[in-house]
Design an enzyme around this catalytic site. Structure first.
Site, PDB file in Angstrom:
ATOM      1  CB  SER A 115      -0.950   0.018   1.204  1.00 57.69           C
ATOM      2  OG  SER A 115      -2.064  -0.810   0.956  1.00 57.69           O
ATOM      3  CE  LYS A 149      -4.100   1.653  -0.973  1.00 59.11           C
ATOM      4  NZ  LYS A 149      -4.543   0.877   0.187  1.00 59.11           N
ATOM      5  CB  SER A 154      -4.778   1.871   3.758  1.00 59.65           C
ATOM      6  OG  SER A 154      -3.898   1.272   2.842  1.00 59.65           O
ATOM      7  CE  LYS A 176      -1.600   3.948   2.869  1.00 58.40           C
ATOM      8  NZ  LYS A 176      -1.582   2.780   3.799  1.00 58.40           N
TER       9      LYS A 176
END
Length: 375
Positions: free
Chosen positions: A63, A66, A118, A224
């Site tokens: 993730s 992103k 997320s 993140k």
């Protein structure tokens, strides 16, 4: 003439190479033991790598993908655009913000759901809005990373980071991506948000940032975390103390706890051993021949603690920052306070004035001579 030109070009290339290769990276003696397969610690202002562990090895990002999706939306999209959510977006597996088909959500709200909670569904909705499909958005992502950020070892196939064998990156590239993204104030604000009220058509709650570093580590500012089975636990975090901001990336840690342990280890190493200094723009320097130069932009550089620093400018206007044992820290070409063009123009005008004065004097002498009678 051609051979002379070629020789000059070769000399210029050699001199430039000596300048670039002469810069010595700052180092500390302490070794670091990490659980993560690859990692990097980077100074955010200079991009200097302070620690690396297989930082250019190809890895699966999960993730943290992103980060790229978000910065493209923020820089190339209209944040007040209203996005109509497709059925495909609602069917994406993994972490979601539980969008429903035909729900209308602002692009900004989708970016917040993407980064804070997320949301994979938010990622697909952004991709379809920005490019028509995940496939075309992935092409936009790869082009953006190469042309805008300048990295070439990352290849993404989707906007959210779900596993694909061709969806790969490196710790170094992710640090560079983060360095770029954190210059955007809206991105910085969102990834630093700990919690936010979320009111959707079918999901109303408080969403909490999945990056635990925001709560557990002093000075953490974002960004993140991620996980899929093939990637292991991935984590990107930025932290700022005083004038120093650091970026750390860890990839394929065996657990979330191991990822956070490695992240804290990297930051403690950075803050314990290094410091960032800055020379501010418009600062004046004078070479030993009296020529004055100035910095066009703020100049950041990294040193170890208690390192003795010397700063000098040569006659060509090149600034040299040196540390212990004449270690070359930075080299920057400065701008003269008075441009060369102005100086040349002033010289030409002065020479023309002198020539004109000389001509006037000669004409006066000639006239004076001719006034005398000739016997």
């Amino acid at each position: 003439m051609t051979s002379i030109k070629t020789s000059i070009q070769c000399i210029v290339i050699i001199l430039f190479s000596l300048i670039v290769t002469g810069i010595q990276k700052v180092e500390a003696a302490e070794d670091i033991s990490l659980y993560s397969e690859t990692a990097i610690l980077m100074d955010a202002n200079t991009g200097e790598v302070l620690f690396k562990k297989d930082m250019e090895k190809m890895m699966y990002p999960a993730s943290i993908t992103k980060i790229v999706t978000a910065i493209i939306a923020l820089e190339e999209g209209e944040l007040d655009d209203i996005v109509t959510v497709s059925k495909k977006a609602t069917e994406v597996i993994g972490t979601r913000v539980y969008l429903v088909e035909d729900e209308r959500v602002s692009l900004l709200r989708l970016v917040q759901g993407l980064l804070i909670n997320s949301g994979n569904d938010a990622g697909t909705a952004i991709a379809e809005h920005m490019a028509g499909s995940e496939l075309f958005f992935a092409k936009k992502m790869n082009r953006f990373m190469e042309e805008e950020i300048g990295i070439r070892n990352t290849h993404f196939t989707n906007p959210h980071g779900l596993y694909d064998e061709n969806h790969t990156t490196t710790a170094y590239d992710m640090a560079r991506i983060t360095q770029y993204a954190m210059q955007n104030e809206t991105f910085r604000e969102i990834v630093g948000t700990k919690e936010m009220e979320w009111k959707g058509e079918e999901w109303e709650t408080t969403i909490y940032n999945h990056n635990r570093m925001l709560w557990d580590y002093e000075g953490a500012t974002g960004v993140k975390n991620g996980f899929v089975h093939k990637s292991g636990y991935t984590l990107v975090t930025t932290t700022k103390r005083n004038d120093m901001e650091l970026i750390a990336v860890t990839l394929n840690a065996p657990s979330a706890d191991h990822a956070y342990h490695d992240m804290k280890t990297l930051f403690e190493y950075g803050f314990d051993h290094f410091q960032t200094s800055v020379l501010f723009s418009n600062k004046m320097f004078e070479a030993d021949n009296g020529t004055r130069y100035e910095l066009d932009d703020d100049l950041y550089f990294v040193t170890t603690y208690d390192e003795d620093i010397s700063i000098a400018v040569n006659r060509l206007g090149r600034l040299w920052i040196k540390g212990d044992n004449d270690r070359i820290i930075r080299s920057e070409l400065l701008s003269p306070v008075e441009s060369t063009l102005d100086t040349v123009e002033e010289t030409i005008v002065e020479e023309e004035r002198k020539t004109e004065d000389s001509s006037k004097f000669m004409r006066w002498i000639t006239q004076l001579w001719s006034s005398f009678p000739v016997n």
